[in-house]
Design a protein around this motif. Structure first.
Motif, mmCIF file in Angstrom:
data_model
loop_
_atom_site.group_PDB
_atom_site.id
_atom_site.type_symbol
_atom_site.label_atom_id
_atom_site.label_comp_id
_atom_site.label_asym_id
_atom_site.label_seq_id
_atom_site.Cartn_x
_atom_site.Cartn_y
_atom_site.Cartn_z
ATOM 1 N N GLN A 87 -17.767 23.512 24.908
ATOM 2 C CA GLN A 87 -18.437 24.814 24.836
ATOM 3 C C GLN A 87 -18.704 25.208 23.382
ATOM 4 O O GLN A 87 -19.771 25.738 23.054
ATOM 5 N N THR A 88 -17.728 24.927 22.522
ATOM 6 C CA THR A 88 -17.860 25.274 21.105
ATOM 7 C C THR A 88 -19.002 24.487 20.452
ATOM 8 O O THR A 88 -19.739 25.017 19.617
ATOM 9 N N LEU A 89 -19.148 23.226 20.871
ATOM 10 C CA LEU A 89 -20.179 22.371 20.273
ATOM 11 C C LEU A 89 -21.578 22.656 20.812
ATOM 12 O O LEU A 89 -22.565 22.264 20.193
ATOM 13 N N THR A 90 -21.653 23.296 21.947
ATOM 14 C CA THR A 90 -22.968 23.396 22.599
ATOM 15 C C THR A 90 -23.480 24.815 22.801
ATOM 16 O O THR A 90 -24.639 24.994 23.182
ATOM 17 N N THR A 91 -22.650 25.817 22.567
ATOM 18 C CA THR A 91 -23.109 27.191 22.837
ATOM 19 C C THR A 91 -23.257 28.034 21.586
ATOM 20 O O THR A 91 -23.746 29.172 21.663
ATOM 21 N N GLY A 92 -22.783 27.507 20.431
ATOM 22 C CA GLY A 92 -22.901 28.281 19.204
ATOM 23 C C GLY A 92 -21.778 29.271 18.993
ATOM 24 O O GLY A 92 -21.716 29.933 17.956
ATOM 25 N N ARG A 93 -20.875 29.393 19.972
ATOM 26 C CA ARG A 93 -19.740 30.315 19.834
ATOM 27 C C ARG A 93 -18.441 29.582 20.132
ATOM 28 O O ARG A 93 -18.389 28.697 20.984
ATOM 29 N N VAL A 94 -17.372 29.997 19.431
ATOM 30 C CA VAL A 94 -16.102 29.297 19.587
ATOM 31 C C VAL A 94 -15.407 29.733 20.872
ATOM 32 O O VAL A 94 -15.260 30.920 21.152
ATOM 33 N N THR A 95 -15.000 28.735 21.657
ATOM 34 C CA THR A 95 -14.210 28.947 22.867
ATOM 35 C C THR A 95 -12.857 28.275 22.684
ATOM 36 O O THR A 95 -12.784 27.145 22.186
#
Lengths: 124, 124
Positions: A48-56
């Motif tokens: 998610q962090t690598l693909t959405t632009g926001r840290v999860t």
């Protein structure tokens, strides 16, 4: 925890996780260099962090994913993600909106200086 | 692992450790702000770090303490030690002699950039 993640298989093959499928993630403000916080990720959080632009992250206490800022508004925009030499830790350079810490402090390390006996430099 | 440590009891009472008695320690170069590496500490490693002027870690693979630089010469001189808001992570600001990484790189994060899909800033 690692199952059913869409994380790039090449990255998944490199990652070394603890017995709970997790690894530490250090969030650093990309321009000032301040270390903001340390959280935990599993494969899906990294995906998610690598693909959405926001840290999860993955919350160990709640045993669930959380996307930083969803509740507080204190979003971490992803600038760069790096694996360490052992592939067991992630460094995420971010642009932090507002406070990184739930206490309202800019970083989670703002209040915790410990007494060091004679901080050292290389002996002269 | 936590037993028989001379760590200040007030710090020991605050610390939250994992089931192995360990917590992550982020080493950061004190002047440049570069994140050098992430290691692990137990109470005794933190005690040594706070009182000897040099960073000591606990090796999960070898199950023993190691003082950074004893073998390599790549000493980490302690400048400042901070606990995070949850008291489960330590940030150690250091003056790193030579390379932090066993590969010879200045930091352990020098070679591991992952592809980020459209690195984000706050939407304009």
């Amino acid at each position: 925890m690692c199952s059913a993640s869409a994380l790039d298989p090449e990255i998944a093959a490199r990652l070394k996780r603890d017995e709970h499928g997790l690894f530490p993630a250090v969030a650093q403000q990309y321009d000032s260099g301040h270390v903001l916080m340390v959280g935990w990720m599993d494969d899906e959080a990294l995906h998610q962090t690598l693909t959405t632009g926001r840290v999860t992250y993955f919350s160990r206490s709640r045993q669930s994913h959380w996307r930083k800022g969803d509740t507080s508004g204190h979003v971490q925009w992803v600038k760069e993600v790096r694996l360490d030499c052992d592939s067991d830790t992630v460094l995420v350079k971010v642009d932090q909106v507002g406070s990184a810490c739930h206490t309202g402090a800019r970083t989670c390390f703002d209040d915790g200086a410990l007494v060091v006996k004679e901080p050292q430099g290389e002996p002269t």
